[in-house]
Scaffold this motif. Structure first.
Motif, PDB file in Angstrom:
ATOM      1  N   PRO A  55      -1.569 -10.806   5.694  1.00 37.58           N
ATOM      2  CA  PRO A  55      -1.029 -11.970   4.984  1.00 37.58           C
ATOM      3  C   PRO A  55       0.428 -11.780   4.589  1.00 37.58           C
ATOM      4  O   PRO A  55       0.894 -10.663   4.355  1.00 37.58           O
ATOM      5  CB  PRO A  55      -1.928 -12.077   3.745  1.00 37.58           C
ATOM      6  N   VAL A  56       1.132 -12.908   4.479  1.00 35.45           N
ATOM      7  CA  VAL A  56       2.539 -12.875   4.092  1.00 35.45           C
ATOM      8  C   VAL A  56       2.806 -13.627   2.788  1.00 35.45           C
ATOM      9  O   VAL A  56       3.795 -13.345   2.118  1.00 35.45           O
ATOM     10  CB  VAL A  56       3.416 -13.459   5.218  1.00 35.45           C
ATOM     11  N   ASN A  57       1.938 -14.557   2.430  1.00 34.36           N
ATOM     12  CA  ASN A  57       2.167 -15.250   1.167  1.00 34.36           C
ATOM     13  C   ASN A  57       1.743 -14.359   0.004  1.00 34.36           C
ATOM     14  O   ASN A  57       0.944 -13.441   0.146  1.00 34.36           O
ATOM     15  CB  ASN A  57       1.443 -16.603   1.124  1.00 34.36           C
ATOM     16  N   THR A  58       2.293 -14.604  -1.162  1.00 33.84           N
ATOM     17  CA  THR A  58       2.170 -13.689  -2.302  1.00 33.84           C
ATOM     18  C   THR A  58       0.724 -13.443  -2.720  1.00 33.84           C
ATOM     19  O   THR A  58       0.296 -12.290  -2.897  1.00 33.84           O
ATOM     20  CB  THR A  58       2.963 -14.242  -3.500  1.00 33.84           C
ATOM     21  N   VAL A  59      -0.061 -14.505  -2.858  1.00 34.41           N
ATOM     22  CA  VAL A  59      -1.440 -14.360  -3.350  1.00 34.41           C
ATOM     23  C   VAL A  59      -2.294 -13.599  -2.345  1.00 34.41           C
ATOM     24  O   VAL A  59      -2.992 -12.642  -2.692  1.00 34.41           O
ATOM     25  CB  VAL A  59      -2.046 -15.753  -3.640  1.00 34.41           C
ATOM     26  N   TRP A  69      -4.904  -8.608  -0.176  1.00 36.20           N
ATOM     27  CA  TRP A  69      -5.050  -7.708   0.968  1.00 36.20           C
ATOM     28  C   TRP A  69      -4.674  -6.273   0.590  1.00 36.20           C
ATOM     29  O   TRP A  69      -5.359  -5.317   0.956  1.00 36.20           O
ATOM     30  CB  TRP A  69      -4.156  -8.192   2.102  1.00 36.20           C
ATOM     31  N   LEU A  70      -3.600  -6.109  -0.168  1.00 34.13           N
ATOM     32  CA  LEU A  70      -3.169  -4.771  -0.579  1.00 34.13           C
ATOM     33  C   LEU A  70      -4.176  -4.113  -1.521  1.00 34.13           C
ATOM     34  O   LEU A  70      -4.422  -2.901  -1.437  1.00 34.13           O
ATOM     35  CB  LEU A  70      -1.796  -4.850  -1.257  1.00 34.13           C
ATOM     36  N   ASP A  71      -4.772  -4.907  -2.413  1.00 35.97           N
ATOM     37  CA  ASP A  71      -5.776  -4.346  -3.339  1.00 35.97           C
ATOM     38  C   ASP A  71      -6.997  -3.840  -2.579  1.00 35.97           C
ATOM     39  O   ASP A  71      -7.517  -2.750  -2.855  1.00 35.97           O
ATOM     40  CB  ASP A  71      -6.188  -5.407  -4.364  1.00 35.97           C
ATOM     41  N   ILE A  72      -7.448  -4.643  -1.596  1.00 35.39           N
ATOM     42  CA  ILE A  72      -8.616  -4.232  -0.806  1.00 35.39           C
ATOM     43  C   ILE A  72      -8.290  -3.000   0.019  1.00 35.39           C
ATOM     44  O   ILE A  72      -9.091  -2.061   0.122  1.00 35.39           O
ATOM     45  CB  ILE A  72      -9.070  -5.392   0.108  1.00 35.39           C
ATOM     46  N   ARG A  73      -7.108  -2.970   0.586  1.00 38.35           N
ATOM     47  CA  ARG A  73      -6.704  -1.825   1.405  1.00 38.35           C
ATOM     48  C   ARG A  73      -6.595  -0.565   0.549  1.00 38.35           C
ATOM     49  O   ARG A  73      -6.956   0.520   1.002  1.00 38.35           O
ATOM     50  CB  ARG A  73      -5.366  -2.122   2.085  1.00 38.35           C
ATOM     51  N   MET A 116      -0.089   8.784   0.824  1.00 40.01           N
ATOM     52  CA  MET A 116      -1.470   8.345   1.021  1.00 40.01           C
ATOM     53  C   MET A 116      -1.569   7.310   2.137  1.00 40.01           C
ATOM     54  O   MET A 116      -2.510   7.337   2.946  1.00 40.01           O
ATOM     55  CB  MET A 116      -2.023   7.782  -0.288  1.00 40.01           C
ATOM     56  N   GLU A 117      -0.599   6.381   2.200  1.00 39.82           N
ATOM     57  CA  GLU A 117      -0.630   5.342   3.229  1.00 39.82           C
ATOM     58  C   GLU A 117      -0.461   5.949   4.620  1.00 39.82           C
ATOM     59  O   GLU A 117      -1.151   5.560   5.569  1.00 39.82           O
ATOM     60  CB  GLU A 117       0.467   4.313   2.963  1.00 39.82           C
ATOM     61  N   ARG A 118       0.445   6.920   4.746  1.00 33.61           N
ATOM     62  CA  ARG A 118       0.669   7.542   6.050  1.00 33.61           C
ATOM     63  C   ARG A 118      -0.549   8.344   6.502  1.00 33.61           C
ATOM     64  O   ARG A 118      -0.938   8.288   7.674  1.00 33.61           O
ATOM     65  CB  ARG A 118       1.908   8.437   6.004  1.00 33.61           C
TER      66      ARG A 118
END
Length: 276
Positions: free
Chosen positions: A142-146, A151-155, A261-263
């Motif tokens: 996703p690109v929109n803010t919400v 998506w980032l929280d789930i990831r 952590m992401e890498r």
């Protein structure tokens, strides 16, 4: 009856009287000449067949009509685009070299046409994405803010769960130097990541000096070279797979905890190209 000698001589010179040949009434009625049944007297004895069409001369073959020239093929889309670009460049150059009002107006109008075409394409592109979710990449990233925040929280939740279990298979090699200022900054960051996710870290000193965040360290004795790492850049972080004995460079220089952590998560749990 007795003929005079002169009359007898004329009859002898004239030859026998030709027989009368009956005409085919059906042919005569139709007005068609029977060329294949020529008169024996004219065709055979006197050999006048060419004049009486006893043997009809062969018709000369008609010259073949030349095949029509193939029509010029339509230019391809790529060729049309190239022509538009060439025309635009030509009009622009002409307006610059000879900046008359007519030249400038011609260039601006042609440019506006291309801008309108690009705008139509962009609008159609967007509508196509809305109506065909299988080609809409924003549903994956996703690109929109919400949506992006969700998506980032789930990831992050998935990443933390994966990293917690990574310690059972993977370990980290940390190459540092006492004289490295960047290592002073990065060492405590790596220490916190390793402790929070229970990952083992093997600290390797490149210059033999200690590190206060990793007091249990070893001095490099060829470990870095055996891993295939080039140069002596520090800090350097390498992931080691105990199952396959494979080394995976994570990065060089100062990295934030989230970057580390992401890498590690991407290198161990995502396919190449799936995130982009």
């Amino acid at each position: 009856m007795k003929l005079a000698p002169l009359s007898l001589l004329v009859l002898l010179l004239a030859g026998p009287t030709p027989p009368v040949v009956a005409q085919d009434r059906s042919t005569e009625a139709a007005g068609v000449e029977r060329a294949d049944r020529g008169d024996d007297f004219y065709c055979a004895e006197r050999r006048l067949g060419q004049w009486f069409y006893c043997t009809r001369p062969k018709a000369e073959p008609k010259p073949e009509t030349a095949a029509p020239e193939s029509s010029v093929p339509e230019p391809s889309a790529t060729e049309r685009m190239a022509a538009i670009k060439q025309e635009l460049d030509e009009l622009k150059a002409k307006a610059i070299l000879d900046p008359s009002e007519a030249n400038v107006v011609a260039y601006v109008r042609f440019q506006r046409e291309q801008l309108d075409r690009a705008s139509t394409f962009s609008d159609t592109w967007q509508r196509a994405l809305w109506q065909n979710p299988d080609i809409d990449y924003t549903l994956q990233r996703p690109v929109n803010t919400v949506a992006k925040r969700a998506w980032l929280d789930i990831r992050k939740v998935d990443r933390d769960q994966v990293l917690t279990n990574l310690g059972k298979r993977y370990g980290l090699f940390y190459f540092f130097a006492q004289s490295c200022a960047a290592c002073e900054v990065f060492s405590p960051i790596l220490r916190s990541v390793a402790d929070s996710h229970r990952m083992a870290v093997m600290a390797v000193s490149m210059d033999g000096g200690p590190n206060r965040d990793f007091p249990r360290y070893v001095v490099d004795s060829g470990q870095r070279a055996r891993m295939g790492l080039q140069g002596n850049e520090t800090p350097a972080l390498v992931l080691f797979d105990t199952a396959t004995k494979r080394t995976i460079p994570v990065g060089y220089g100062i990295l934030s905890a989230d970057e580390v952590m992401e890498r590690i998560f991407m290198l161990t749990n995502t396919k190449v190209g799936s995130d982009y």
